[in-house]
Design a protein around this motif. Structure first.
Motif, PDB file in Angstrom:
ATOM      1  N   SER A 338       8.392 -49.737 -33.803  1.00  0.00           N
ATOM      2  CA  SER A 338       6.948 -49.804 -34.687  1.00  0.00           C
ATOM      3  C   SER A 338       7.344 -51.126 -35.416  1.00  0.00           C
ATOM      4  O   SER A 338       6.106 -51.953 -36.276  1.00  0.00           O
ATOM      5  N   SER A 339       7.879 -51.626 -36.246  1.00  0.00           N
ATOM      6  CA  SER A 339       8.057 -53.115 -37.054  1.00  0.00           C
ATOM      7  C   SER A 339       7.255 -54.217 -36.268  1.00  0.00           C
ATOM      8  O   SER A 339       6.953 -54.979 -36.598  1.00  0.00           O
ATOM      9  N   LEU A 340       8.554 -54.085 -35.126  1.00  0.00           N
ATOM     10  CA  LEU A 340       7.683 -54.979 -34.048  1.00  0.00           C
ATOM     11  C   LEU A 340       6.489 -55.449 -33.465  1.00  0.00           C
ATOM     12  O   LEU A 340       5.849 -55.768 -34.156  1.00  0.00           O
ATOM     13  N   PHE A 341       5.911 -54.088 -33.365  1.00  0.00           N
ATOM     14  CA  PHE A 341       4.170 -54.068 -33.557  1.00  0.00           C
ATOM     15  C   PHE A 341       3.280 -54.432 -34.597  1.00  0.00           C
ATOM     16  O   PHE A 341       2.592 -55.429 -34.499  1.00  0.00           O
ATOM     17  N   VAL A 342       4.069 -53.932 -35.658  1.00  0.00           N
ATOM     18  CA  VAL A 342       2.928 -54.853 -37.062  1.00  0.00           C
ATOM     19  C   VAL A 342       3.569 -56.078 -36.992  1.00  0.00           C
ATOM     20  O   VAL A 342       2.356 -56.682 -37.231  1.00  0.00           O
TER      21      VAL A 342
END
Length: 419
Positions: A338-342
Motif C-alpha cells: 500500500s505504501s509503495l502504491f501511494v
C-alpha cells in the motif's frame, strides 16, 4: 518563532526521543545500570543544547555546550571507573551506548535520517552479537527459496532497461525500491530465524520487519500479550519511512512526523505494558519473506493496484475516493504494498502531497486493522478472545488516532494541497 519553525524543532525533539529509546532499549533488556530512560534523557539534553546553541545562544553557547557535554561524559567515565574496582562488570558497553545517545541526540538536529540509522544499526549489533552460531542450520528449502528470488532479481535488473517509463513512472526505479524492501525484510528474517534469542521484544521488532502478518499470527498462537501485536505495528510504520526514503524524499519530509510520533508512542506504550508480562517464549519458525510465494503475493498486490491506477489514469478518472478505496484494500493485504502504491502514484503526479499523506494514513490504517483478523483466527485457546480483542482494538485505536490526527495537522501546518 513561526509555526513551521516550532514544528521543525518539535520534530527534532521527537527524533531525539526515539533514537535515545532505540539505543537504550537493549540495555534495559540486559538490566544494565543505565536503561532506556537514561538514554532518552541524555539524547534529549544533547538535542536541547544544540537547539539553544544554534538558535538562541550563539555568543556564549559554545562554552555552555562544551562544559555541559564534557560534564555528562565525565560523569559516565567516573561511573565506569568506580564499577571497575567495585563490580565484576564495569559496564563499558553501557557507557559507550550512553555516549552514543548523546551523539545521536546531536545528529537529530542536523541529520535525523543518519541519527535514526545509527541508532537502529547499534540496536541490531547489540541484540545479535551472540546470535550467529546457528547459521549452519540453514535448511535446504530456505536456501532454495532465497536463491530463486535472487535469480529473479538479477533477471529483472538485466532485462528491464533504465529508460522504460509508464505513466511518468520509471519502472526500473520502482523495481529497485521493491528489491530493497524485500532485502531488508529478509535481513530481519535472517537475524530472527538463526538467533538463539527467544525474547518477545526481539521477536516482535524483527518479526515485524520480516513478515508482520506471520509474526502477528505466531504471537497470537502462542498466547503472547496483545501489546506485542502493538509492537509489531510500530515496525510496520518504520518500514514506510524506508519506502519513502527510497522513493519519495519530498513526501517523507511531511510524513515523517506523523509516522515517528505514532511509532514513538506505540513503542513506549507497548514496552511499558510488556515489562510486566512474560517475555521468554518459544516460537516456531516465521515464513521466509524472500521465498517466491511471498514475493509473488507482495508483487501481485502492488501490480494489481498499479494496473487499476493506470486504467483510471487512461480514462481520466483520477478520483481521490477511488484511490482511497484502492489504498485501503491493498493495506488489508499488505501495508508495504500500500505504501509503495501511494509512493508510485505520488511520483507519477496522479496525486498531490496532501492527498498522498491521507492515502498513506488510509493504507496503514487498513494494515493495522488486519492484525485483529490475523490474530483472532489463530489465538491460543487458553486466552480470553473477547478480552484480547478489546485490548488489541484499544491499542490499534490509539495508533490510528495519532496517525490520522498528526497527518491532518501536518497538512494544515504546511498548507499542503489536498483537492
Amino acid at each position: 518563532m513561526t509555526q513551521v519553525e516550532f514544528y521543525n524543532l518539535f520534530v527534532k525533539i521527537i527524533v531525539s526521543f526515539f533514537c535515545g529509546f532505540v539505543v537504550g532499549i537493549e540495555r534495559t533488556r540486559q538490566s544494565a545500570q543505565y536503561g532506556a530512560r537514561d538514554h532518552i534523557f541524555y539524547s534529549i539534553i544533547a538535542t536541547t543544547l544544540i537547539i539553544l546553541y544554534e538558535n538562541y545562544l550563539e555568543n556564549i553557547g559554545m562554552w555552555i555546550l562544551s562544559i555541559t557535554i564534557g560534564g555528562m561524559i565525565l560523569f559516565l567515565l567516573i561511573g565506569s571507573v568506580y564499577r571497575l574496582f567495585h563490580e565484576e562488570d564495569p559496564g563499558y558497553t553501557t557507557t559507550l551506548s550512553m555516549i552514543l545517545a548523546m551523539v545521536v541526540g546531536i545528529l537529530s538536529y542536523y541529520n535525523f535520517v543518519l541519527s535514526i540509522a545509527i541508532s537502529v544499526i547499534f540496536l541490531i549489533i547489540l541484540s545479535t552479537k551472540k546470535q550467529f552460531y546457528k547459521i549452519k542450520e540453514l535448511q535446504r528449502i530456505e536456501w532454495t527459496g532465497t536463491v530463486q528470488f535472487i535469480a529473479i532479481v538479477v533477471l529483472l535488473l538485466i532485462l528491464i532497461p533504465e529508460d522504460i517509463v509508464i505513466v511518468n513512472i520509471n519502472l526500473r526505479s520502482v523495481i529497485i525500491i521493491f528489491i530493497t524492501i524485500l532485502a531488508i525484510k529478509y535481513f530481519s528474517y535472517f537475524l530472527l530465524r538463526y538467533s538463539a534469542e527467544h525474547n518477545l521484544y526481539y521477536i516482535s521488532l524483527l518479526g515485524g520487519f520480516a513478515h508482520s502478518e506471520a509474526t502477528t499470527m505466531q504471537l497470537a498462537e502462542i498466547g503472547a500479550s496483545s501489546a506485542s501485536i502493538w509492537l509489531v505495528i510500530q515496525t510496520m510504520l518504520g518500514r514506510m519511512i524506508l519506502i519513502l526514503l527510497l522513493g519519495a524524499v519530498e513526501l517523507l519530509q511531511y510524513a515523517f512526523l506523523p509516522i515517528l510520533l505514532t511509532a514513538t508512542v506505540g513503542l513506549f506504550g507497548s514496552f511499558l505494558i510488556l515489562k510486566n508480562k512474560k517475555t521468554k517464549l518459544k516460537f516456531r519458525k516465521i515464513e521466509n519473506p524472500l521465498s517466491v510465494k511471498s514475493a509473488l503475493i507482495f508483487t501481485g498486490t502492488y501490480a494489481l493496484a498499479l494496473l487499476v491506477t493506470f486504467i483510471l489514469d487512461y480514462f481520466i478518472l483520477q478520483n481521490f475516493i477511488a484511490y482511497s478505496f484502492i489504498s485501503f484494500l491493498i493495506g488489508l493485504l499488505s501495508g508495504g504494498a500500500s505504501s509503495l502504491f501511494v509512493t508510485t502514484a505520488f511520483l507519477s503526479g496522479l496525486i498531490n502531497s496532501g492527498q498522498a499523506l491521507i492515502l498513506l494514513a488510509i493504507g496503514l490504517t487498513a494494515a493495522i486493522l488486519n492484525k485483529i483478523f490475523y490474530s483472532l483466527q489463530v489465538l491460543d485457546t487458553k486466552k480470553n478472545k473477547k478480552k484480547y480483542a478489546i485490548h488489541l482494538i484499544f491499542y490499534q485505536s490509539i495508533t490510528i488516532f495519532l496517525l490520522v490526527s498528526s497527518t491532518i495537522l501536518t497538512i494544515y501546518i504546511f498548507s499542503l494541497p489536498f483537492l
